[in-house]
Scaffold this motif. Sequence first.
Motif, PDB file in Angstrom:
ATOM      1  N   THR A 185       1.123  -1.617   0.151  1.00  0.00           N
ATOM      2  CA  THR A 185       0.463   0.314   0.059  1.00  0.00           C
ATOM      3  C   THR A 185       1.004   1.257   0.144  1.00  0.00           C
ATOM      4  OG1 THR A 185      -0.257   0.062   2.488  1.00  0.00           O
ATOM      5  CG2 THR A 185      -1.542  -1.276   1.097  1.00  0.00           C
TER       6      THR A 185
ATOM      7  N   VAL B  64       0.350   5.795  -0.171  1.00  0.00           N
ATOM      8  CA  VAL B  64       0.220   7.346  -0.075  1.00  0.00           C
ATOM      9  C   VAL B  64       0.686   7.962  -1.946  1.00  0.00           C
ATOM     10  CG1 VAL B  64      -0.277   9.545   0.939  1.00  0.00           C
ATOM     11  CG2 VAL B  64       0.386   7.670   2.737  1.00  0.00           C
TER      12      VAL B  64
ATOM     13  N   TYR C 197      -3.947  10.264  -0.904  1.00  0.00           N
ATOM     14  CA  TYR C 197      -4.677   9.115  -0.343  1.00  0.00           C
ATOM     15  C   TYR C 197      -3.707   7.926  -0.659  1.00  0.00           C
ATOM     16  CZ  TYR C 197      -9.018  12.755  -1.438  1.00  0.00           C
ATOM     17  OH  TYR C 197      -9.595  13.669  -1.720  1.00  0.00           O
ATOM     18  N   ARG C 198      -4.780   7.331   0.113  1.00  0.00           N
ATOM     19  CA  ARG C 198      -3.804   5.510  -0.023  1.00  0.00           C
ATOM     20  C   ARG C 198      -4.140   4.570  -0.781  1.00  0.00           C
ATOM     21  NH1 ARG C 198      -4.652   2.217   5.458  1.00  0.00           N
ATOM     22  NH2 ARG C 198      -2.822   1.587   4.413  1.00  0.00           N
TER      23      ARG C 198
ATOM     24  N   GLN D   5       2.166   7.889  11.037  1.00  0.00           N
ATOM     25  CA  GLN D   5       1.208   7.130  10.177  1.00  0.00           C
ATOM     26  C   GLN D   5       2.355   6.306   8.768  1.00  0.00           C
ATOM     27  OE1 GLN D   5       0.225  10.516  10.035  1.00  0.00           O
ATOM     28  NE2 GLN D   5      -1.840  10.592   9.402  1.00  0.00           N
TER      29      GLN D   5
ATOM     30  N   PRO E 168      -2.371   0.900  10.370  1.00  0.00           N
ATOM     31  CA  PRO E 168      -3.109   0.646   8.843  1.00  0.00           C
ATOM     32  C   PRO E 168      -3.357  -0.649   8.425  1.00  0.00           C
ATOM     33  CG  PRO E 168      -2.546   2.948   9.120  1.00  0.00           C
ATOM     34  CD  PRO E 168      -1.586   2.308   9.278  1.00  0.00           C
TER      35      PRO E 168
ATOM     36  N   TRP F   2     -11.079   3.529   0.340  1.00  0.00           N
ATOM     37  CA  TRP F   2     -10.193   4.813   0.773  1.00  0.00           C
ATOM     38  C   TRP F   2     -10.012   6.230  -0.591  1.00  0.00           C
ATOM     39  CZ3 TRP F   2      -5.202   0.950   1.390  1.00  0.00           C
ATOM     40  CH2 TRP F   2      -5.796   0.238   2.264  1.00  0.00           C
TER      41      TRP F   2
ATOM     42  N   ARG G  99     -11.770  10.506   3.665  1.00  0.00           N
ATOM     43  CA  ARG G  99     -10.375  11.663   3.272  1.00  0.00           C
ATOM     44  C   ARG G  99      -9.329  11.288   3.009  1.00  0.00           C
ATOM     45  NH1 ARG G  99     -12.058  16.465   8.577  1.00  0.00           N
ATOM     46  NH2 ARG G  99     -10.004  17.340   7.136  1.00  0.00           N
ATOM     47  N   ARG G 100      -8.418  12.726   2.711  1.00  0.00           N
ATOM     48  CA  ARG G 100      -6.861  12.437   2.794  1.00  0.00           C
ATOM     49  C   ARG G 100      -6.501  11.921   4.030  1.00  0.00           C
ATOM     50  NH1 ARG G 100      -8.509  16.860  -0.241  1.00  0.00           N
ATOM     51  NH2 ARG G 100      -6.448  17.038  -2.556  1.00  0.00           N
ATOM     52  N   TYR G 101      -5.490  11.042   3.842  1.00  0.00           N
ATOM     53  CA  TYR G 101      -4.581   9.870   4.498  1.00  0.00           C
ATOM     54  C   TYR G 101      -3.334  10.776   4.682  1.00  0.00           C
ATOM     55  CZ  TYR G 101      -1.942   6.758   6.871  1.00  0.00           C
ATOM     56  OH  TYR G 101      -1.618   5.692   8.097  1.00  0.00           O
ATOM     57  N   ILE G 102      -3.117  12.219   4.307  1.00  0.00           N
ATOM     58  CA  ILE G 102      -2.222  13.035   4.669  1.00  0.00           C
ATOM     59  C   ILE G 102      -2.164  14.328   4.135  1.00  0.00           C
ATOM     60  CG2 ILE G 102       0.313  13.715   4.390  1.00  0.00           C
ATOM     61  CD1 ILE G 102       1.202  10.060   5.031  1.00  0.00           C
TER      62      ILE G 102
END
Length: 344
Positions: free
Chosen positions: A114, A116, A121-122, A258, A264, A303, A307-310
């Motif tokens: 996985t 980013v 987004y992931r 993160q 995650p 995903w 919302r945005r992961y970062i």
Amino acid sequence: MDLAIPKLRSGSYFPDWLLTHRRRAEAALVTVVATSYLLGVSTRRMEKLVATLGIASLSKSQVSEMAKSLDAQVEAFRTRPLDAGPYTFLAADALVLKVREDGRTVNVHALVATAVNAEGYREILGLQVTTSEDGAGWLAFFRDLSARGLSGVGLVTSDAHAGLKAAIAATLPGASWQRCRTHYSMNLLSVTPKSAWPWVKALLHSVYDQPDAASVHAQFDRIIDALTAKLPTVADYLDAARPDILAFTAFPKAIWRQIWSNNPQERLNREIRRRSDVVGIFPDRNSLIRLIGAVLAEQHDEWTEMRRYIGLDVLAKARQVLDPELPANGPTDPLEVTPEALTA
């Protein structure tokens, strides 16, 4: 009213462009079975489900045949181009699953990665199944990701498998490696007396709670000094892993949580386990890829809607660490605009 239907030498009187005989009902049944299979419904429960639709029985082989409708979607997902880079942060892990091969049950490894993407987004990048979690399997996996467009990786989080580390170094030059906090805690537990583990674990967690990089390294030194007198073996083991577990300090604090934790990824693994435990032993590798690939594709879609992961500004700072010539401030995330920014 009796109607005479013409007999044809070939084909059917029902024209394909107008109506395909029983196709709608059959397609609906296939969709129900395939979706139930994806959601982890066992064969026994599947029989009860289709019984409510007026079908007397449904064998395992029939369920497998209907579930094959997922193959095209899974293959498209696994081979799609990775064009949303740069993928600054990447995590990789492997799960051990059971498959029947040549009349016996063997363990295989599902390799999952996985990352980013450039929008914060992931994404689930890929899935491959190998006989063993060795360097050759990981090397082929990362080469496939690179061929599909993987680029811009700055930090890879994973366990300390020697073959995995070698594959990362060979295919992702310039990327740093961060040892997964979850995996390292289990490794540290193996060399720590059981009675001392609670406070050793608390000391280790205190490292990750520091406000800045200098404080992290200072706290790590204090822990080594405290453990040297009481548990020298644990102190030596911890000190040897310093560069691996503190690699996250080179990046902005806003994304420490993160990147130093693989939680995650662990949650994703638990979701895969929840679906695969219903099957138990897969009849072959294709059925494993079908189910696990469909689960990953479903999670990937979820995903993209979250919302945005970062945040974009934090990602820009992280990339600026990797390349100082890049601007320190990136585009603003509209979901993270503060009231002060709107009135400025």
